[in-house]
Design an enzyme around this catalytic site. Structure first.
Site, PDB file in Angstrom:
ATOM      1  N   SER A 139     -10.568  40.930 -20.598  1.00 41.47           N
ATOM      2  CA  SER A 139     -11.385  39.998 -21.375  1.00 41.47           C
ATOM      3  C   SER A 139     -12.250  39.122 -20.467  1.00 41.47           C
ATOM      4  O   SER A 139     -12.962  39.631 -19.610  1.00 41.47           O
ATOM      5  CB  SER A 139     -10.474  39.157 -22.277  1.00 41.47           C
ATOM      6  OG  SER A 139     -11.227  38.387 -23.194  1.00 41.47           O
ATOM      7  N   ASP A 184     -13.246  45.797 -30.629  1.00 39.27           N
ATOM      8  CA  ASP A 184     -11.794  45.636 -30.542  1.00 39.27           C
ATOM      9  C   ASP A 184     -11.286  44.486 -31.409  1.00 39.27           C
ATOM     10  O   ASP A 184     -10.173  44.011 -31.231  1.00 39.27           O
ATOM     11  CB  ASP A 184     -11.354  45.427 -29.084  1.00 39.27           C
ATOM     12  CG  ASP A 184     -11.968  44.182 -28.443  1.00 39.27           C
ATOM     13  OD1 ASP A 184     -12.424  43.283 -29.176  1.00 39.27           O
ATOM     14  OD2 ASP A 184     -11.990  44.099 -27.197  1.00 39.27           O
ATOM     15  N   HIS A 244      -8.018  43.729 -29.214  1.00 35.19           N
ATOM     16  CA  HIS A 244      -8.455  43.067 -27.992  1.00 35.19           C
ATOM     17  C   HIS A 244      -7.308  42.776 -27.022  1.00 35.19           C
ATOM     18  O   HIS A 244      -7.392  43.120 -25.839  1.00 35.19           O
ATOM     19  CB  HIS A 244      -9.185  41.781 -28.348  1.00 35.19           C
ATOM     20  CG  HIS A 244      -9.771  41.072 -27.174  1.00 35.19           C
ATOM     21  ND1 HIS A 244     -10.792  41.601 -26.415  1.00 35.19           N
ATOM     22  CD2 HIS A 244      -9.466  39.883 -26.587  1.00 35.19           C
ATOM     23  CE1 HIS A 244     -11.105  40.776 -25.434  1.00 35.19           C
ATOM     24  NE2 HIS A 244     -10.325  39.723 -25.521  1.00 35.19           N
TER      25      HIS A 244
END
Length: 529
Positions: free
Chosen positions: A181, A388, A413
């Site tokens: 991320s 996601d 995610h």
């Protein structure tokens, strides 16, 4: 009595040796790996400036919201680029236990919630230890204060020191970085600003679910409404959405996750508002207004113009921070010039197959917005794209770098860090497996098992026969009946008097995830001479 006590101690020690778990397998040939988390993926502790006492403030369960507000709420210092806690007596620290892995492993201290979002890199750490990685020798973690900018000099300095220490601990080996991320933006900033150090110590970088061009829908609603890291009834034991909102308004890292205004979006993310307006004749009508990423800034300013918090009896204004926006714009300019240094390999894994917020709409034709400051209390609706659930595919794929490979994996995610397909891909890229035929894109391994070829000539006729067998190892399960699939192929050329026949048999996948493929072929040609 002393003799008896010694006998007891010896018996206990013998018992402990018998039940002691075997030492995990360690592969000395592996290159070291550094795991870098995303936003909110590091344990944070508040250090009391008067007595040095440390107290966990993220993540905690009991008194979580109160400690969050008193210790983590902060203001951005334009002179230093640092987000500073409102409590002048508290300094935020990331614990470095277990070579940095403790802070990014299991974030929940009480294991009460037990959700995937609470266990951050835990599953990957466990899996990599099975592959032969060893904590402190070939496996390390880098937690950081996620409130700060991704180019905050103190964070980048710590990362440089971390890379140097890993290089020494592993005997001079180069390092593989795995980021998740927002950690991808942190690594990208470091690579831009310290390319010499990056080239010296880094062998490869694997970015997972990185919002390279931002997370438009997610961040737009975050600015106006806040965000929740835990859904459902568990929120009652955690941080309120409002408390999180007031923190993130002063976090440069969030501003750096806004939709990149200079990126050529295939689907432009917009902020839409159904508004009730009056014309010059005082007649009211309802219109749907649409704002692109740059135009949305004025909406944020108006909607948050009166936003404030009461901290220790003082009313502190927290409007949309234009100074932080300027800082974030500079960060994006820096990242746009990023290049992967020679000798370093870059890989990109991104999540797919989930509806992901892209454009955000407030109000409706039946219930329009009359005052922009109402937006903080409105529930948004989203126009979604593939991604996601947090980062759109379009943003995650657009890394702007020379990549060895980009692979899309269906997944959520944060849940993608627990995905076994991702594990297999990473294992292959780290050279920790023994499957040279593995295909990361399609997630299967083709292993040749049998190859036989024979040819003979008799009375002007040449006959060639071929037999091949393969095993395809895949995690896919087929719903069809478990019967072999047989295909027959026949080709002939009358001008040259040649013909070939082949039979292909594909057997169904067995319980071990293996599928057998058999090919038998024969070719006949006639020598006209």
């Amino acid at each position: 009595m002393a003799v008896l006590l010694e006998d007891i101690i010896e018996s206990v020690e013998l018992w402990l040796r018998l039940i002691r778990k075997p030492q995990p397998y360690v592969d000395p040939n592996l290159d070291p790996v550094l795991l870098v988390p995303g936003i909110a993926g590091s344990i944070l502790q508040a250090v009391d400036g008067s007595n040095g006492r440390e107290e966990r403030v993220w993540v905690r369960i009991f008194g979580a919201d109160y400690k969050f507000r008193t210790k983590l709420w902060s203001r951005f210092d334009t002179s230093t680029g640092k987000t500073v806690s409102l409590d002048p007596n508290s300094n935020i620290k990331v614990p470095d236990d277990r070579y940095g892995l403790y802070a990014i492993d299991v974030l929940d201290p009480d294991m009460v919630i037990g959700r995937e979002g609470v266990c951050y890199y835990h599953d990957m750490i466990v899996e990599m230890i099975k592959w032969g990685f060893q904590e402190g020798k070939t496996l390390f973690g880098f937690g950081y204060d996620f409130r700060q900018s991704n180019r905050f000099h103190e964070t980048l300095k710590r990362l440089a020191e971390k890379l140097e220490s890993i290089h020494k601990a592993s005997g001079g080996k180069k390092i593989n970085i795995i980021s998740h991320s927002m950690g991808g933006l942190l690594v990208k900033c470091f690579m831009c600003l310290h390319s010499d150090i990056f080239e010296k110590y880094v062998k490869s970088w694997i970015a997972i679910a990185a919002p390279f061009q931002g997370a438009p829908g997610y961040v737009t609603s975050t600015f106006l409404n806040g965000m929740s890291f835990v859904d459902g009834w568990e929120q009652n034991f955690f941080i309120s959405k409002w408390s999180m909102h007031q923190l993130l308004i002063e976090c440069p890292s969030i501003y750096e996750l806004m939709a990149c205004p200079n990126f050529h979006w295939q689907h432009l993310p917009v902020l839409e508002i159904w508004r009730k307006k009056q014309d010059e004749e005082s007649d009211s009508h309802i219109v749907l207004e649409s704002y692109n990423p740059s135009e949305s800034i004025d909406i944020f300013k108006d909607a948050l113009s009166d936003n404030s918090v009461d901290y220790d009896g003082e009313d502190i204004p927290l409007p949309f921070n234009v100074e932080i926006l300027k800082w974030a714009d500079e960060t994006r300019k820096i990242m746009c010039s990023a290049k992967v240094p020679p000798g370093v390999k870059f890989y990109n894994i991104y999540g797919t197959n989930l509806e992901t917020p892209h454009s955000v709409c407030y109000g409706s034709e039946g219930m329009p917005v009359t005052d922009l400051q109402e937006l903080q209390f409105c529930l948004p609706t989203y126009v979604c794209v593939d991604g996601d659930g947090t980062v759109p595919v379009e943003s995650a794929k657009a890394d702007g770098l020379n990549a060895e490979a980009r692979v899309g994996v269906p997944g959520e995610h944060r849940g993608i860090l627990c995905d076994h397909h991702v594990f297999r891909i990473i294992k292959h890229w780290l050279n920790a497996d023994s499957d040279p035929f593995y295909n990361p894109v399609n997630d299967y391994v083709i292993l040749p098992t049998t190859f036989e070829m024979e040819s003979h000539r008799e009375k002007g006729v040449t006959v060639t026969s071929l037999k091949e067998e393969w095993e395809i190892i895949s995690s896919d399960e087929y719903e069809n009946e478990k019967r072999p699939c047989v295909s027959n192929i026949s080709l002939s050329d009358h001008s040259s008097k040649e013909e070939a026949r082949a039979t292909l048999i594909v057997h169904p996948q067995n319980n071990e995830g293996k599928q057998q493929v058999q090919l038998s072929a024969i070719s006949v040609s006639v020598d006209a001479s």
